[in-house]
Each structure stands twice: as C-alpha cells, then as structure tokens.
Write a protein that holds these residues in place. Structure first.
Motif, PDB file in Angstrom:
ATOM      1  N   LEU A 135      38.863  32.654  41.733  1.00 51.13           N
ATOM      2  CA  LEU A 135      39.077  33.760  40.340  1.00 51.13           C
ATOM      3  C   LEU A 135      38.192  33.939  40.115  1.00 51.13           C
ATOM      4  CD1 LEU A 135      42.659  32.468  39.280  1.00 51.13           C
ATOM      5  CD2 LEU A 135      42.265  34.356  40.302  1.00 51.13           C
ATOM      6  N   LYS A 136      37.328  32.849  39.945  1.00 49.83           N
ATOM      7  CA  LYS A 136      36.121  32.849  39.548  1.00 49.83           C
ATOM      8  C   LYS A 136      35.169  34.020  39.525  1.00 49.83           C
ATOM      9  CE  LYS A 136      31.774  30.003  37.895  1.00 49.83           C
ATOM     10  NZ  LYS A 136      31.028  28.704  38.286  1.00 49.83           N
ATOM     11  N   ARG A 137      34.837  34.091  41.045  1.00 50.33           N
ATOM     12  CA  ARG A 137      34.442  34.702  41.342  1.00 50.33           C
ATOM     13  C   ARG A 137      34.873  36.303  41.351  1.00 50.33           C
ATOM     14  NH1 ARG A 137      31.290  37.979  43.165  1.00 50.33           N
ATOM     15  NH2 ARG A 137      29.731  38.752  44.934  1.00 50.33           N
ATOM     16  N   LEU A 138      35.685  36.355  41.664  1.00 49.34           N
ATOM     17  CA  LEU A 138      36.742  37.982  41.689  1.00 49.34           C
ATOM     18  C   LEU A 138      36.450  37.941  40.547  1.00 49.34           C
ATOM     19  CD1 LEU A 138      39.762  37.091  43.822  1.00 49.34           C
ATOM     20  CD2 LEU A 138      37.752  38.320  44.520  1.00 49.34           C
ATOM     21  N   LEU A 139      36.855  37.514  39.437  1.00 51.92           N
ATOM     22  CA  LEU A 139      36.856  38.054  37.965  1.00 51.92           C
ATOM     23  C   LEU A 139      35.957  38.484  37.541  1.00 51.92           C
ATOM     24  CD1 LEU A 139      40.429  36.196  36.657  1.00 51.92           C
ATOM     25  CD2 LEU A 139      39.775  38.795  37.278  1.00 51.92           C
ATOM     26  N   GLY A 140      34.782  38.281  37.470  1.00 57.17           N
ATOM     27  CA  GLY A 140      33.343  38.345  37.392  1.00 57.17           C
ATOM     28  C   GLY A 140      32.400  39.031  38.371  1.00 57.17           C
ATOM     29  N   ALA A 141      32.944  39.496  38.420  1.00 59.14           N
ATOM     30  CA  ALA A 141      31.991  40.506  40.257  1.00 59.14           C
ATOM     31  C   ALA A 141      31.922  41.438  39.769  1.00 59.14           C
ATOM     32  CB  ALA A 141      32.844  40.741  41.500  1.00 59.14           C
ATOM     33  N   ASP A 142      30.844  42.412  40.011  1.00 59.40           N
ATOM     34  CA  ASP A 142      30.694  43.372  39.605  1.00 59.40           C
ATOM     35  C   ASP A 142      31.260  44.725  40.381  1.00 59.40           C
ATOM     36  OD1 ASP A 142      28.890  42.706  37.481  1.00 59.40           O
ATOM     37  OD2 ASP A 142      27.488  43.007  38.299  1.00 59.40           O
TER      38      ASP A 142
ATOM     39  N   SER B 185      53.358  25.509  39.772  1.00 57.67           N
ATOM     40  CA  SER B 185      52.104  24.197  39.810  1.00 57.67           C
ATOM     41  C   SER B 185      50.868  24.808  38.760  1.00 57.67           C
ATOM     42  CB  SER B 185      52.676  23.636  40.632  1.00 57.67           C
ATOM     43  OG  SER B 185      52.535  22.662  40.832  1.00 57.67           O
ATOM     44  N   GLY B 186      49.693  24.254  40.158  1.00 59.40           N
ATOM     45  CA  GLY B 186      48.883  24.477  39.637  1.00 59.40           C
ATOM     46  C   GLY B 186      47.802  25.800  39.703  1.00 59.40           C
ATOM     47  N   GLY B 187      49.309  26.756  40.701  1.00 63.75           N
ATOM     48  CA  GLY B 187      48.657  27.672  40.713  1.00 63.75           C
ATOM     49  C   GLY B 187      48.568  28.612  39.560  1.00 63.75           C
ATOM     50  N   ALA B 188      49.435  28.411  38.682  1.00 65.04           N
ATOM     51  CA  ALA B 188      50.151  28.502  38.133  1.00 65.04           C
ATOM     52  C   ALA B 188      49.550  28.969  36.367  1.00 65.04           C
ATOM     53  CB  ALA B 188      51.480  28.595  37.110  1.00 65.04           C
ATOM     54  N   VAL B 189      48.844  27.400  36.596  1.00 67.36           N
ATOM     55  CA  VAL B 189      47.632  27.144  35.399  1.00 67.36           C
ATOM     56  C   VAL B 189      46.198  28.037  35.557  1.00 67.36           C
ATOM     57  CG1 VAL B 189      45.869  25.198  34.836  1.00 67.36           C
ATOM     58  CG2 VAL B 189      48.796  24.587  35.480  1.00 67.36           C
ATOM     59  N   CYS B 190      45.984  27.879  36.963  1.00 68.61           N
ATOM     60  CA  CYS B 190      44.485  29.007  37.392  1.00 68.61           C
ATOM     61  C   CYS B 190      44.932  30.187  36.330  1.00 68.61           C
ATOM     62  CB  CYS B 190      44.793  28.813  38.630  1.00 68.61           C
ATOM     63  SG  CYS B 190      43.840  27.615  39.727  1.00 68.61           S
ATOM     64  N   ALA B 191      46.481  30.653  37.384  1.00 66.76           N
ATOM     65  CA  ALA B 191      46.785  32.183  37.114  1.00 66.76           C
ATOM     66  C   ALA B 191      46.866  32.413  34.551  1.00 66.76           C
ATOM     67  CB  ALA B 191      48.385  32.829  37.152  1.00 66.76           C
ATOM     68  N   LEU B 192      47.032  30.872  34.570  1.00 64.97           N
ATOM     69  CA  LEU B 192      47.236  31.282  33.119  1.00 64.97           C
ATOM     70  C   LEU B 192      46.033  31.705  32.573  1.00 64.97           C
ATOM     71  CD1 LEU B 192      48.663  30.598  30.173  1.00 64.97           C
ATOM     72  CD2 LEU B 192      47.846  28.307  30.494  1.00 64.97           C
ATOM     73  N   LEU B 193      45.393  31.060  32.703  1.00 61.53           N
ATOM     74  CA  LEU B 193      43.948  30.556  32.625  1.00 61.53           C
ATOM     75  C   LEU B 193      42.815  32.310  32.595  1.00 61.53           C
ATOM     76  CD1 LEU B 193      42.917  26.931  33.108  1.00 61.53           C
ATOM     77  CD2 LEU B 193      43.280  27.582  30.953  1.00 61.53           C
ATOM     78  N   ALA B 194      43.576  32.524  33.883  1.00 63.48           N
ATOM     79  CA  ALA B 194      42.655  33.954  34.158  1.00 63.48           C
ATOM     80  C   ALA B 194      43.059  35.184  32.841  1.00 63.48           C
ATOM     81  CB  ALA B 194      42.830  33.996  35.727  1.00 63.48           C
TER      82      ALA B 194
ATOM     83  N   ASP C   7      42.135  39.275  26.153  1.00 63.03           N
ATOM     84  CA  ASP C   7      40.963  38.762  25.650  1.00 63.03           C
ATOM     85  C   ASP C   7      39.963  40.044  25.913  1.00 63.03           C
ATOM     86  OD1 ASP C   7      41.977  36.563  23.968  1.00 63.03           O
ATOM     87  OD2 ASP C   7      40.105  35.752  25.360  1.00 63.03           O
ATOM     88  N   GLY C   8      40.175  40.913  27.248  1.00 61.33           N
ATOM     89  CA  GLY C   8      39.263  41.798  27.898  1.00 61.33           C
ATOM     90  C   GLY C   8      37.564  41.002  28.175  1.00 61.33           C
ATOM     91  N   ASP C   9      37.454  39.652  28.252  1.00 64.07           N
ATOM     92  CA  ASP C   9      37.043  39.165  28.764  1.00 64.07           C
ATOM     93  C   ASP C   9      36.748  39.039  29.770  1.00 64.07           C
ATOM     94  OD1 ASP C   9      33.522  38.595  29.401  1.00 64.07           O
ATOM     95  OD2 ASP C   9      34.555  36.781  27.653  1.00 64.07           O
ATOM     96  N   PRO C  10      37.451  39.342  31.159  1.00 68.00           N
ATOM     97  CA  PRO C  10      37.893  38.978  32.444  1.00 68.00           C
ATOM     98  C   PRO C  10      36.653  38.171  33.194  1.00 68.00           C
ATOM     99  CG  PRO C  10      37.438  41.223  33.026  1.00 68.00           C
ATOM    100  CD  PRO C  10      37.335  40.640  31.510  1.00 68.00           C
ATOM    101  N   ALA C  11      35.049  37.942  32.809  1.00 67.28           N
ATOM    102  CA  ALA C  11      34.333  36.968  33.414  1.00 67.28           C
ATOM    103  C   ALA C  11      34.291  35.518  32.277  1.00 67.28           C
ATOM    104  CB  ALA C  11      32.681  37.356  33.563  1.00 67.28           C
ATOM    105  N   ALA C  12      34.685  35.211  31.940  1.00 68.42           N
ATOM    106  CA  ALA C  12      35.817  34.281  30.752  1.00 68.42           C
ATOM    107  C   ALA C  12      35.951  33.339  31.655  1.00 68.42           C
ATOM    108  CB  ALA C  12      35.578  34.692  28.775  1.00 68.42           C
ATOM    109  N   ALA C  13      37.448  34.065  32.705  1.00 69.54           N
ATOM    110  CA  ALA C  13      37.922  32.917  33.460  1.00 69.54           C
ATOM    111  C   ALA C  13      37.480  31.926  34.042  1.00 69.54           C
ATOM    112  CB  ALA C  13      38.945  34.512  34.379  1.00 69.54           C
ATOM    113  N   GLY C  14      35.778  32.546  34.120  1.00 70.39           N
ATOM    114  CA  GLY C  14      35.330  31.379  34.693  1.00 70.39           C
ATOM    115  C   GLY C  14      34.818  29.779  34.518  1.00 70.39           C
ATOM    116  N   GLY C  15      34.749  29.987  33.269  1.00 69.55           N
ATOM    117  CA  GLY C  15      34.096  29.312  32.202  1.00 69.55           C
ATOM    118  C   GLY C  15      35.508  28.285  31.855  1.00 69.55           C
ATOM    119  N   LEU C  16      36.683  28.634  31.779  1.00 66.51           N
ATOM    120  CA  LEU C  16      38.212  28.014  31.424  1.00 66.51           C
ATOM    121  C   LEU C  16      38.486  27.623  32.840  1.00 66.51           C
ATOM    122  CD1 LEU C  16      39.786  31.249  29.697  1.00 66.51           C
ATOM    123  CD2 LEU C  16      38.884  29.408  28.506  1.00 66.51           C
TER     124      LEU C  16
END
Length: 431
Positions: free
Chosen positions: A30-37, A51-60, A66-75
C-alpha cells in the motif's frame, strides 16, 4: 501509467487479506501503490480488510479521506514500527510466543483462556492506543451519500456464527470494529460492538470482497498473504499445520474471486446481459512470497514481531508493488496493440520464449528478435484474457488467448513475465 476508462478514471478497489505479522507485507504494498506517480488516472473507490489487513486498510482509508494518499506510507510505517518488539522485554516475550506457538504443532500444551489472563486485556488496550495515535476515529461519519472511498472490515459474530463486514456506508467506523476484526480468540477476549460479540475476521471473509464490488470498481486488486501454491508435499507437523493454515485462510477468497471470474466469463461470452446490473471487473492479485525464515517457524511466524522480520516484509511488499506497477504498464501497452510501447518495456538483454499452443518460436533474445515477434504476433494475434485474474507472485502471470472470430475455437495459454528494475527481463508464452 494511469489507465483511464472511456468514462473517466479507472476505479480500483483494494482487498487486504489478513495474516498476523505477515500483513506488514500489505503495508509495504500500500505504501508503494498509494504514493505512486503511476496511479495518476486511478481512483481508489474502496478498501476492505480482515485482521491485520483491516488495520492496513484503515490507515490507507484515513489518508485517502484526507485527500493525501501518499501519507498512508507514513501511517503504515509508524504503526508497524510501534507493533514491533523493540525493547529487550518485548523481544523476550516475542521469542517465548514463537517457541510456544511452534511447539503447539508438535505436542499438546496446556491452554490458558484469554478470560483467565489479564494480559489479554492490556494487550488489546495497547492495540487500541496504537490505532488511536494515528487515526482520529471521532471525525469519521457514516458515508450514506457514498462520498469518499468505502471501507469494509471483516469479523464474525461469535454467538450466531454470522459473517460481518462493517461498512463505512452504513456504520460509523470505530476502533472497536478494527479490534473485533483482529481479536484472535486464543489471544484476546471477544470484542463487543453494538449488540454483537466478535472474533477475528479470519473465520469469515478474508478479506471481504462481495460487498466491496458495490463500490462499482473497474478493477479489484487483492493483496494476498496466504500463497495459493507450495513447492513440495508438506511432511513434518510444522509444514502440515502451516499449509493447513494457508489453505483455510484462502477458502472464502477463492470462492468470491471464482464468482467474479464466472460473471466476467458470462459477460464476455454474451450469456449475461451487460445491462448495468453486472459489469466486468479485472482482478489482479499481489501475492506474498514467504521469506525463508518464516517457513522454518511455520504458521507461528504470523505472530513474529521481530523488527528485522517486519522490515523484511515491508520491503518485500514495496518491491512486489513496484513490479506490479511495471507489469500493469506492460499490459496496458499490450492491450493498446502498441508495438513500440511494448518493446520499450523490455530490458536490453531480455529473453522471450514462445511455444505451443502459441507460435513455436523457441528462444528469442535481444530487441531485434523480440521486436519482430512483438510486431507480428504479440500485439496482433495474442490477447490478454480479461476474464481471468492476473497474479503477481515470484513473477507475473496472465491468461492469454489467440484471436479467433469463433469464440469456441479460441486457443488459450499463459504468459509469465519476470521483471528487473521495472523492465521485462523474461517473457514465456505457452500452455
């Protein structure tokens, strides 16, 4: 590489399979995809996870709202760093948990109910704090008007046995819903949400796909933690328990993806009316390849919080996502029947092998030989089958068919590509 449709941006829904610590791989993807040009021209319309996939989906999802997909990587990076066993005491506990979990596959150990252990309560409380440090749940509202991407969180109601997908279109997403999806019954007490009592979503839809289709995607991207295939026959108790865990984790996913593929095939054959109720959905799977260290631990590695192990999984996810994006660019050029664009996707020292049921050309090396095949065969007579899923694992595989006016006479085979530095290093066409 954003692929536009005739009616606007390509609508994509992303489903994140659960699998404990292995879902750090999902964080990397998700970090690579959502921050991709390369995703200009792509609109993420839905996310689901268990489970853990729900956590990742929530953060993304939070970053997308927030209109900032690239911020998902940091979260995602921050959450998994927080979830890693970094202090000496945490590392000691992590080693003990792995030892006990692995030993359970070999001998019968005395079991302790989480209701008899106060540690299960404190662990769930700490889990909640890790989520709330990164997500302001108070700002979420029910998306009854369909604004913003959909979020689905999978769980199972313990008493009724009913599968549950908490849906941001009708539910106000809360920390309790995420905890319910991740409440492994041997580690945590069941989580109450409203009138329900919930366990880990791995017992239900892993991940939710059926309702995700309600977001009307053109493409469904599945981040799969449990591999479809395995080299060799499991023989030891650790290997047998590990493979059983993988197969059980894939049951619901295979059923739901099989249903989507069947609808796609019926639409393609004209046996189902494309009247708006049904639409063709391209399915793409990004699959985790198990690191060697986790195989010796078996399914116990899904409990491993070692920082080095987590880092390895995140890096692997980023690399696999980069390969996925390169494959999608190659596929886009192939679908457009653009020989120059297709040839540009090949590395200078690439190799192409073509055999039956496609033209038997043997091994072609270098741009000159490959370029001729691309112009005369690949972009004219051979087509990617849109009704079959694309799978990115150790390489990327598509179902391919040779063009025939009569659908009943179509020739079908496979294409498997391997990538290096964003370029096709090898392409094999055959049965």
């Amino acid at each position: 590489m954003g692929q536009m449709t005739d009616t606007g941006p390509c609508r994509v829904a992303i489903a994140c399979q659960g699998g404990g610590s292995h879902t750090a791989f999902t964080a990397g993807v998700l970090k690579r995809l959502l921050g991709a040009d390369e995703l200009a021209g792509v609109e993420v319309v839905g996310l689901s996870g268990t489970s853990g996939g729900a956590v990742c989906a929530l953060l993304a999802w939070s970053a997308l709202l927030d209109g900032d997909p690239a911020a998902a990587g940091g979260l995602l990076e921050d959450f998994w760093a927080d979830n890693s066993a970094t202090t000496p005491m945490e590392q000691l506990v992590n080693a003990w948990v792995l030892w006990a979990a692995r030993l359970e596959n070999l001998v019968v150990l005395p079991a302790v109910s989480p209701y008899d252990s106060y540690g299960s309560v404190t662990a769930l409380d700490e889990f909640r704090r890790m989520l709330e440090r990164r997500v302001d749940f108070g700002r979420f509202r029910v998306q009854a008007d369909g604004s913003g991407p959909m979020l689905l969180v999978g769980a199972v109601e313990v008493r009724s046995g009913a599968f549950k997908a908490f849906n941001s279109r009708r539910d106000r997403i809360s920390a309790d819903m995420i905890l319910a999806s991740a409440a492994i019954p041997t580690l945590f007490r069941a989580v109450r949400v409203g009138d329900g009592t919930y366990w880990d979503g791995l017992f239900s839809q892993n991940p939710p796909v059926r309702e995700l289709v309600d977001s009307r995607p053109d493409e469904l991207w599945v981040i799969q933690i449990n591999p479809r295939e395995r080299d060799g026959e499991p023989r030891t108790m650790v290997e047998i328990a590990d493979r059983r865990n993988e197969l059980s984790g894939n049951l619901s996913l295979h059923q739901e993806l099989g249903f989507i593929e069947k609808i796609d095939q019926l639409l393609d054959e004209g046996l189902l009316a494309a009247d708006g109720r049904y639409r063709q959905i391209t399915v793409r799977v990004i699959e985790l390849t198990r690191p060697p260290g986790s195989r010796s631990l078996g399914s116990a590695s899904k409990l491993n919080r070692d920082p080095g192990f987590i880092r390895e999984l995140i890096d692997h996810g980023e690399a696999r996502a980069a390969e996925f994006l390169a494959a999608r660019a190659f596929e886009d050029a192939w679908r457009r029947h653009d020989p120059a664009a297709v040839l540009a996707c090949f590395a200078g020292d690439a190799e192409l092998v073509s055999g039956p049921p496609f033209p038997d050309r043997g091994v072609l090396a270098g741009r000159r030989q490959i370029g001729r095949f691309v112009r005369e065969q690949l972009t004219t007579d051979l087509h990617i089958d849109p009704t079959r899923k694309q799978v990115a694992a150790d390489g990327v595989a598509w179902t391919v068919r040779a063009h025939r006016d009569d659908p009943g006479a179509r020739v079908q085979g496979r294409a498997e590509a391997r990538f290096r530095d964003g370029k096709v290093a090898s392409l094999r066409l055959g049965g």
